[in-house]
Write a protein that holds these residues in place. Structure first.
Motif, PDB file in Angstrom:
ATOM      1  N   LEU A  43      48.231  82.229  56.737  1.00 56.98           N
ATOM      2  CA  LEU A  43      46.776  82.016  56.776  1.00 56.98           C
ATOM      3  C   LEU A  43      46.004  83.315  56.581  1.00 56.98           C
ATOM      4  CD1 LEU A  43      46.247  79.564  59.756  1.00 56.98           C
ATOM      5  CD2 LEU A  43      45.947  79.077  57.333  1.00 56.98           C
ATOM      6  N   ARG A  44      46.616  84.446  56.919  1.00 56.36           N
ATOM      7  CA  ARG A  44      45.902  85.725  56.810  1.00 56.36           C
ATOM      8  C   ARG A  44      45.505  86.013  55.367  1.00 56.36           C
ATOM      9  NH1 ARG A  44      48.192  90.112  57.751  1.00 56.36           N
ATOM     10  NH2 ARG A  44      46.420  91.178  58.646  1.00 56.36           N
ATOM     11  N   GLN A  45      46.318  85.532  54.413  1.00 62.81           N
ATOM     12  CA  GLN A  45      45.971  85.794  53.009  1.00 62.81           C
ATOM     13  C   GLN A  45      45.241  84.621  52.355  1.00 62.81           C
ATOM     14  OE1 GLN A  45      50.108  86.516  51.706  1.00 62.81           O
ATOM     15  NE2 GLN A  45      49.740  84.993  50.120  1.00 62.81           N
ATOM     16  N   CYS A  46      45.113  83.496  53.063  1.00 59.05           N
ATOM     17  CA  CYS A  46      44.399  82.325  52.535  1.00 59.05           C
ATOM     18  C   CYS A  46      42.932  82.442  52.921  1.00 59.05           C
ATOM     19  CB  CYS A  46      44.998  81.039  53.088  1.00 59.05           C
ATOM     20  SG  CYS A  46      46.718  80.830  52.644  1.00 59.05           S
ATOM     21  N   ASP A 164      48.514  73.749  45.169  1.00 60.46           N
ATOM     22  CA  ASP A 164      47.233  74.239  45.676  1.00 60.46           C
ATOM     23  C   ASP A 164      47.091  75.761  45.596  1.00 60.46           C
ATOM     24  OD1 ASP A 164      45.707  71.907  46.387  1.00 60.46           O
ATOM     25  OD2 ASP A 164      47.228  71.509  47.893  1.00 60.46           O
ATOM     26  N   ILE A 165      48.176  76.487  45.848  1.00 61.46           N
ATOM     27  CA  ILE A 165      48.050  77.956  45.824  1.00 61.46           C
ATOM     28  C   ILE A 165      47.730  78.431  44.408  1.00 61.46           C
ATOM     29  CG2 ILE A 165      49.088  80.145  46.569  1.00 61.46           C
ATOM     30  CD1 ILE A 165      51.226  78.442  47.995  1.00 61.46           C
ATOM     31  N   GLY A 166      48.357  77.793  43.404  1.00 65.89           N
ATOM     32  CA  GLY A 166      48.073  78.124  42.013  1.00 65.89           C
ATOM     33  C   GLY A 166      46.616  77.854  41.663  1.00 65.89           C
ATOM     34  N   LEU A 167      46.092  76.727  42.130  1.00 64.42           N
ATOM     35  CA  LEU A 167      44.700  76.367  41.850  1.00 64.42           C
ATOM     36  C   LEU A 167      43.753  77.351  42.529  1.00 64.42           C
ATOM     37  CD1 LEU A 167      44.921  72.475  42.334  1.00 64.42           C
ATOM     38  CD2 LEU A 167      45.044  73.760  40.196  1.00 64.42           C
ATOM     39  N   ILE A 168      44.036  77.654  43.784  1.00 66.10           N
ATOM     40  CA  ILE A 168      43.203  78.598  44.534  1.00 66.10           C
ATOM     41  C   ILE A 168      43.207  79.971  43.854  1.00 66.10           C
ATOM     42  CG2 ILE A 168      43.119  79.899  46.732  1.00 66.10           C
ATOM     43  CD1 ILE A 168      42.106  77.044  47.122  1.00 66.10           C
ATOM     44  N   MET A 169      44.381  80.377  43.352  1.00 71.74           N
ATOM     45  CA  MET A 169      44.468  81.688  42.697  1.00 71.74           C
ATOM     46  C   MET A 169      43.790  81.694  41.331  1.00 71.74           C
ATOM     47  SD  MET A 169      45.379  83.873  44.700  1.00 71.74           S
ATOM     48  CE  MET A 169      45.434  85.267  43.567  1.00 71.74           C
ATOM     49  N   ALA A 170      43.740  80.551  40.661  1.00 75.59           N
ATOM     50  CA  ALA A 170      43.018  80.462  39.387  1.00 75.59           C
ATOM     51  C   ALA A 170      41.550  80.826  39.625  1.00 75.59           C
ATOM     52  CB  ALA A 170      43.134  79.055  38.809  1.00 75.59           C
ATOM     53  N   ARG A 171      40.965  80.270  40.690  1.00 76.73           N
ATOM     54  CA  ARG A 171      39.567  80.572  41.021  1.00 76.73           C
ATOM     55  C   ARG A 171      39.423  82.019  41.480  1.00 76.73           C
ATOM     56  NH1 ARG A 171      36.715  77.301  45.843  1.00 76.73           N
ATOM     57  NH2 ARG A 171      38.481  78.204  46.974  1.00 76.73           N
ATOM     58  N   ARG A 172      40.322  82.452  42.331  1.00 77.04           N
ATOM     59  CA  ARG A 172      40.215  83.795  42.919  1.00 77.04           C
ATOM     60  C   ARG A 172      40.279  84.877  41.839  1.00 77.04           C
ATOM     61  NH1 ARG A 172      38.120  87.072  45.334  1.00 77.04           N
ATOM     62  NH2 ARG A 172      39.096  88.623  46.651  1.00 77.04           N
ATOM     63  N   MET A 173      41.238  84.737  40.909  1.00 77.48           N
ATOM     64  CA  MET A 173      41.392  85.723  39.831  1.00 77.48           C
ATOM     65  C   MET A 173      40.173  85.671  38.903  1.00 77.48           C
ATOM     66  SD  MET A 173      44.672  87.115  40.036  1.00 77.48           S
ATOM     67  CE  MET A 173      45.201  87.559  38.392  1.00 77.48           C
ATOM     68  N   THR A 174      39.650  84.463  38.656  1.00 75.93           N
ATOM     69  CA  THR A 174      38.466  84.317  37.798  1.00 75.93           C
ATOM     70  C   THR A 174      37.267  85.026  38.420  1.00 75.93           C
ATOM     71  OG1 THR A 174      39.304  82.189  37.049  1.00 75.93           O
ATOM     72  CG2 THR A 174      36.982  82.631  36.612  1.00 75.93           C
ATOM     73  N   SER A 190      48.822  66.345  38.955  1.00 76.77           N
ATOM     74  CA  SER A 190      48.836  67.609  39.682  1.00 76.77           C
ATOM     75  C   SER A 190      49.387  67.419  41.084  1.00 76.77           C
ATOM     76  CB  SER A 190      47.420  68.167  39.781  1.00 76.77           C
ATOM     77  OG  SER A 190      47.400  69.219  40.721  1.00 76.77           O
ATOM     78  N   GLY A 191      50.067  68.447  41.570  1.00 79.82           N
ATOM     79  CA  GLY A 191      50.557  68.414  42.941  1.00 79.82           C
ATOM     80  C   GLY A 191      49.516  68.912  43.923  1.00 79.82           C
ATOM     81  N   GLY A 192      48.360  69.351  43.413  1.00 81.11           N
ATOM     82  CA  GLY A 192      47.318  69.902  44.279  1.00 81.11           C
ATOM     83  C   GLY A 192      46.309  68.852  44.700  1.00 81.11           C
TER      84      GLY A 192
END
Lengths: 414, 118
Positions: A43-46, A164-174, A190-192
């Motif tokens: 959770l610390r990195q989420c 979900d982590i991939g989706l979250i990182m798509a937004r974060r990197m953008t 999708s699995g998210g």
């Protein structure tokens, strides 16, 4: 050898919640062992929001959710050791752990709660052809770089897998200025979570390419691009559909695997489908007094449910230590027709029980039917079911007591 | 002009599929939502979409801390907000709940530390 009544392996959301629940149920001689330098786990990195709606009725970020429990651990004075790696657990509950201050420790526990969480499926498990240059990360590793270390892993990104982590990182990197060119998903769905596809991809015009995979990685020292292709119904790439995408980074979000080396080392019976231990309704494993909860038992979508499950395990560990007995039953829960797995897999006590399950495919307009032989226990209509979304059915103490022994099946019907 | 728009509600993990009936930009009705928050979301999404922003801020110690906007900001300002936040350096001693930037770009939202420092 040090003796401790209850040792909790892992100081993430499951471990902290289990410890707090056990303490409140009367276990004061307990110890949390955490590998990282802080309590809080993944959770610390989420750092995104969306946690705690179910548990706290408000929307929290990952670090805020973790803090709610870390503060309770501290207020209650629950002992914990960080930077401490558990290297082994024996069948008779001797824990071997190591850290730089205490060196190697052997602890004799009366009860153990396993809360080690899960890890990401790595590149090596994916069989992607091509070179092995730098620039390939699991989505969670990239998340740690960006959110904890403050580094950007790359500028032009392709993501394989729509967890979900991939989706979250798509937004974060953008948001941090990278160009995310595509998210490829091998499966036709999708699995998210649907909300993450909306707010992480659609908000930024990032294409989600279903039934697509990466067939080759290009580049010598650094990734220069990937070749992607559409796959057929049997998930084999179709040569004619291959296309090249230039990028310097490939993120992998291809599933999570419960981290159960310690569990297997102790000789605990495992479930081949969940990748976690086989447990009863109290989350007790095949070794009496050893419990498992959270993502080490089965991968959850929401941390709120991890906390809930950990409370069950924490209270059950307290009952075990107090030698509390309840009315015994002997019931097996069996997934049938479209249901992939259930947790728990066994019920040994007649008490109100929530059974979690996942389906094997995307289904529409089905009935979730719970049966014992020909007798229908419950029958509930669902408009949509997907493998990415965990479902539940409730079994009452009365039903379980009446049944006493046998098999309960959970399946989908028309 | 009357039309229909489909959207996925992002308020909770349930992710309801909403069907919104619109006349020009006015929302006439929302269907498919399991709770009232779905209606509010659909109306906002069709008139003035907003998002909670979560990111990190550099501190004087050279480490980053996680932050969030304490209320949702207009969706079209997300990248401007990011620029503003990335230009900011917070003190090394910040703790959870500290305001790093107040009233970000006049949105009324504060940027608040979410990292938990033991």
């Amino acid at each position: 050898m040090t003796k401790v009544s209850l040792v909790i392996v892992g100081g993430g959301p499951a471990g902290m919640s289990a410890a707090v629940a056990a303490y409140k149920a009367g276990v004061t001689d307990l110890l949390i062992l955490e590998r990282e330098a802080h309590l809080g786990g993944i959770l610390r990195q989420c750092i995104h929001n969306g946690f705690g709606l179910h548990k706290f009725g408000e929307e929290l970020t990952g670090p805020e959710y973790a803090a709610r429990y870390a503060e309770q651990v501290k207020e209650l004075g629950i002992p914990y050791k960080v930077g401490t790696m558990v290297t082994g657990i024996t069948e008779d509950k001797v824990i071997t752990a190591v850290n730089p201050t205490d060196g190697i420790m052997h602890i004799q526990a009366e009860a153990i709660i396993l809360a080690m969480g899960c890890r990401e499926r790595p590149k090596g498990a994916l069989n992607i052809a091509g070179a092995r240059p730098s620039g390939i990360y699991t989505a969670g590793t990239a998340q740690k770089y960006v959110n904890i270390k403050g580094y950007m892993p790359g500028k032009e990104v392709v993501i394989l897998g729509s967890g979900d982590i991939g989706l979250i990182m798509a937004r974060r990197m953008t948001l941090e200025g990278a160009k995310v060119k595509a998210v490829c998903e091998l499966m036709p769905y999708s699995g998210g979570l649907a909300r993450n596809i909306e707010q992480c991809l659609n908000d930024f015009g990032i294409p989600l390419m279903l039934s697509h995979t990466v067939v080759q990685i290009h580049g010598k020292d650094r990734v220069t691009g990937v070749t992607i292709a559409k796959v057929d119904e049997r998930r084999n790439p179709i040569k004619e559909t291959e296309q090249y995408i230039a990028c310097d980074t490939l993120l992998l979000s291809c599933g999570l695997l419960p981290e159960n080396e310690l569990t297997k080392g102790a000789g605990i019976t495992m479930d081949r489908i969940t990748g976690g231990a086989v447990t009863d309704q109290s989350r007790q494993t095949s070794i009496p007094g050893v419990f498992a909860c959270g993502n080490v038992l089965h991968v959850h979508d929401l941390v709120d449910y991890v906390s809930e499950e950990a409370e069950i395990a924490g209270c059950a560990a307290a009952d075990y230590l107090a030698n509390k007995q309840s009315e015994r039953v002997d019931i097996t829960v069996q997934p049938v027709g479209g249901v992939r797995y259930t947790v728990p897999q066994k019920i040994t006590s007649a008490q109100d029980t929530t059974v979690y399950f996942r389906v094997a495919d995307v289904f529409r307009d089905k009935r979730v039917v719970v049966k014992c032989g020909d007798r229908v226990i419950s029958n509930k209509k669902k408009i949509k079911l997907a493998p990415g979304e965990m479902e539940t059915v409730k079994l009452t103490a009365q039903v379980l007591a009446e049944l006493a022994e046998g098999t309960i099946t959970i399946g989908l019907e028309e | 002009m009357e039309n229909k728009r489909e959207m996925t509600c992002i308020i909770c993990p349930r992710g309801c599929t909403l069907t919104v009936e619109l006349e020009d930009k006015k929302v006439l009705g929302v269907k498919g939502n399991a709770c009232k928050r779905g209606t509010d979301y659909a109306v906002a999404e069709c008139t003035a979409p907003t998002r909670t922003l979560t990111t990190t801020v550099m501190t004087e110690s050279g480490e980053v801390v996680a932050v969030k906007s304490n209320k949702a900001v207009p969706k079209e300002l997300l990248f401007d907000c990011m620029k503003e936040i990335n230009a900011c350096v917070a003190p090394a001693t910040v703790k959870q709940g500290d305001v790093v930037i107040s009233n970000l770009l006049g949105t009324g939202a504060d940027i608040v530390v979410t990292s938990y420092v033991e």
